[in-house]
Design a protein around this motif. Structure first.
Motif, short mmCIF file in Angstrom:
data_model
loop_
_atom_site.label_atom_id
_atom_site.label_comp_id
_atom_site.label_asym_id
_atom_site.label_seq_id
_atom_site.Cartn_x
_atom_site.Cartn_y
_atom_site.Cartn_z
N GLY A 99 -22.64 -19.75 -19.94
CA GLY A 99 -23.43 -19.09 -21.00
C GLY A 99 -24.38 -18.04 -20.43
O GLY A 99 -24.64 -17.01 -21.07
N LYS A 100 -24.88 -18.28 -19.24
CA LYS A 100 -25.91 -17.42 -18.66
C LYS A 100 -25.55 -15.93 -18.61
O LYS A 100 -26.39 -15.08 -18.94
N MET A 103 -26.66 -13.76 -21.46
CA MET A 103 -28.07 -13.31 -21.51
C MET A 103 -28.21 -12.01 -20.72
O MET A 103 -28.79 -11.03 -21.18
N ASN A 174 -34.13 -25.98 -24.98
CA ASN A 174 -34.54 -26.41 -23.66
C ASN A 174 -35.90 -25.73 -23.44
O ASN A 174 -35.99 -24.53 -23.65
N ASP A 202 -29.46 -18.42 -28.71
CA ASP A 202 -28.87 -19.29 -27.69
C ASP A 202 -28.57 -20.64 -28.33
O ASP A 202 -29.48 -21.43 -28.59
N ILE A 204 -26.37 -22.96 -27.09
CA ILE A 204 -25.59 -23.71 -26.11
C ILE A 204 -25.65 -25.22 -26.37
O ILE A 204 -24.73 -25.95 -26.00
N TYR A 205 -26.73 -25.70 -27.03
CA TYR A 205 -26.84 -27.14 -27.35
C TYR A 205 -26.44 -27.44 -28.80
O TYR A 205 -26.83 -28.46 -29.35
N SER A 234 -20.44 -25.77 -21.14
CA SER A 234 -21.18 -26.52 -20.12
C SER A 234 -21.74 -27.83 -20.65
O SER A 234 -21.57 -28.88 -20.04
N LYS A 235 -22.43 -27.76 -21.78
CA LYS A 235 -23.14 -28.93 -22.30
C LYS A 235 -22.23 -29.75 -23.22
O LYS A 235 -22.11 -30.95 -23.05
N ARG A 243 -17.79 -23.28 -15.18
CA ARG A 243 -18.33 -21.97 -15.52
C ARG A 243 -17.51 -21.30 -16.63
O ARG A 243 -16.64 -20.47 -16.39
C1 LIG Z 1 -31.02 -22.91 -23.14
C2 LIG Z 1 -29.93 -22.71 -22.17
N1 LIG Z 1 -29.12 -21.65 -22.28
C3 LIG Z 1 -28.14 -21.41 -21.41
C4 LIG Z 1 -27.91 -22.25 -20.34
C5 LIG Z 1 -26.86 -21.88 -19.32
O1 LIG Z 1 -25.67 -22.51 -19.50
P1 LIG Z 1 -24.47 -22.26 -18.49
O2 LIG Z 1 -24.56 -23.32 -17.44
O3 LIG Z 1 -23.24 -22.39 -19.35
O4 LIG Z 1 -24.59 -20.92 -17.91
C6 LIG Z 1 -28.71 -23.38 -20.18
C7 LIG Z 1 -28.50 -24.27 -19.02
O5 LIG Z 1 -29.28 -25.10 -18.66
C8 LIG Z 1 -29.74 -23.62 -21.11
O6 LIG Z 1 -30.55 -24.68 -21.00
#
Ligand SMILES: Cc1ncc(COP(=O)(O)O)c(C=O)c1O
Length: 389
Positions: A99-100, A103, A174, A202, A204-205, A234-235, A243
């Motif tokens: 996901g990173k 960003m 997070n 975001d 991701i969760y 990822s989560k 990745r």
């Molecule tokens: C809020 C948030 N966004 C994105 C990510 C990144 O996820 P990824 O490992 O898929 O790059 C995390 C990872 O901890 C996260 O907590």
């Protein structure tokens, strides 16, 4: 030789730093319970691993298209359309390694020096890091513990200016586990509808929630055109090391992000995308089982934390983090985190690692066994004699 000046503006993630210190203590023979790490402790579902292995055997070992394989982008577009009740197509989807990168790529594509970016604080530290790196201006909006760590919407409104180019939302969040309510999202959508801003949402969760399913800002009129949804594997599917992630965004921005990918990572690993396809389209029971177990642990963790003198913890609505207020201990949170690691063998993160408004809090990840969580609580309770007044 000097590093470029902009490198001094790049931040980091303290979780990795604490992990190194915890591992050093373990090397000296100390037992450490790891509650600092932000990744599910479950294995990747077996059918996903099998799909990855089969893909390797079948020769999915070469370059693929920079934005992702068309059939995978279509599957993601269908998934996002279904889960967010919106209509997006394959050409809105950029597949990236985790996901990173979404960003980074989205901000590089959009931000000019001096542009303002509104973001929650405390939050995932990488947002602020990239904003600073690009010479844009981070504009934090403090999260409100009494509202389950949602924004104070009046503060958010006050922070909007002519220079605001981007607003970052993260729900479930997070490090707080907070979820932005549908009603708040509607009000945020109303504030942003007429403005020339982009929203980085975001999500991701998105699948890790307990009582109420989180909504996406894209559900509100006019928002799909302004939003980059960040999500990934990822989560949800416990695939942090594979990745694999993606962004869903307007077509013009997807083109720019793809161009950045061409310049940077060429493509995302081909066999990994095949595994992702199996994750999205196969049985979802592993996700259900994981979230059910997280809920059990959340309840035990929050109950235990609230029984420690000087700790006060709201019930997180999503993700797998508890974020207790520890000001009642009288010990600065970072010192307390160090004390817990060194004296009790409990690794956690201090709230200001997630921004200035996180000061006075600790983050505990409950992506660890129930047995370890209960043991960690017991160790902290014993140590609390040090600060009990
Ligand atoms: C809020 C948030 N966004 C994105 C990510 C990144 O996820 P990824 O490992 O898929 O790059 C995390 C990872 O901890 C996260 O907590």
């Amino acid at each position: 030789m000097q590093l470029a000046e902009k490198m001094s503006r790049l931040g980091t993630e303290s979780a990795f730093e604490v992990l190194v210190r915890a591992r050093a203590l373990e090397k000296q023979g100390k037992n450490v319970i790891h509650l600092e790490i932000g990744e599910p402790d479950f294995p990747t579902p077996a059918h996903v691993v099998e799909a990855g292995k089969a893909a390797l055997s079948e020769g999915w070992t070469k370059y693929g298209p920079s934005a992702g394989f068309p059939e995978f982008r279509e599957a993601i577009a269908a998934y996002i359309s279904r889960t967010r009740s919106i209509k997006v197509a394959a050409d809105n989807v950029c597949v990236v390694p985790g996901g990173k990168p979404i960003m980074f790529y989205a901000m590089v594509a959009l931000l000019e020096p001096g542009d303002e970016v509104i973001y929650p604080n405390p939050t995932f530290p990488i947002y602020e890091s990239i904003v600073n790196f690009l010479g844009a201006k981070p504009v934090p909006v403090p999260l409100d513990e009494s509202r389950g760590f949602a924004f104070d919407l009046n503060v958010l409104r006050d922070r909007l200016s002519k220079k605001t180019k981007m607003v970052i939302l993260n729900s479930p969040a997070n490090p707080t586990g907070g979820v932005i309510s549908k009603d708040d999202l509607k009000q945020i959508a109303d504030m942003l509808r007429e403005r020339d801003v982009m929203i980085l949402s975001d999500e991701i969760y998105s699948r890790i929630f307990y009582e109420t399913e989180p909504a996406s800002i894209t559900a509100f009129d006019g928002m799909v055109e302004k939003t980059i949804i960040l999500d990934g594997f990822s989560k949800t599917y416990s695939m942090t090391g594979w990745r694999l992630g993606y962004g869903v965004m307007p077509h013009w921005l997807a083109n720019a992000v793809t161009q950045l990918a061409v310049n940077c990572n060429s493509c995302t690993a081909s066999f990994t995308q095949r595994a992702g396809m199996a994750a999205l389209q196969g049985p979802q029971d592993a996700v259900t089982t994981m979230v059910k177990e997280f809920r059990r642990r959340r309840d035990a963790m929050v109950k235990g934390l609230n029984e420690i003198p000087g700790f006060r913890c709201v019930l997180p609505a999503g993700a797998f983090y508890a974020f207790p207020n520890v000001t009642g201990t009288g010990i600065p949170a970072k010192d307390l985190a160090n004390l817990l690691l060194n004296e009790a063998g409990v690794a956690c993160l201090w709230g200001s690692a997630f921004g200035e408004y996180g000061d006075g809090y600790l983050r505990f990840s409950y992506a660890n066994s129930m047995e370890n969580i209960l043991e960690a609580i017991e160790r902290m309770r014993r140590l609390s004699r040090r600060w009990e007044r």
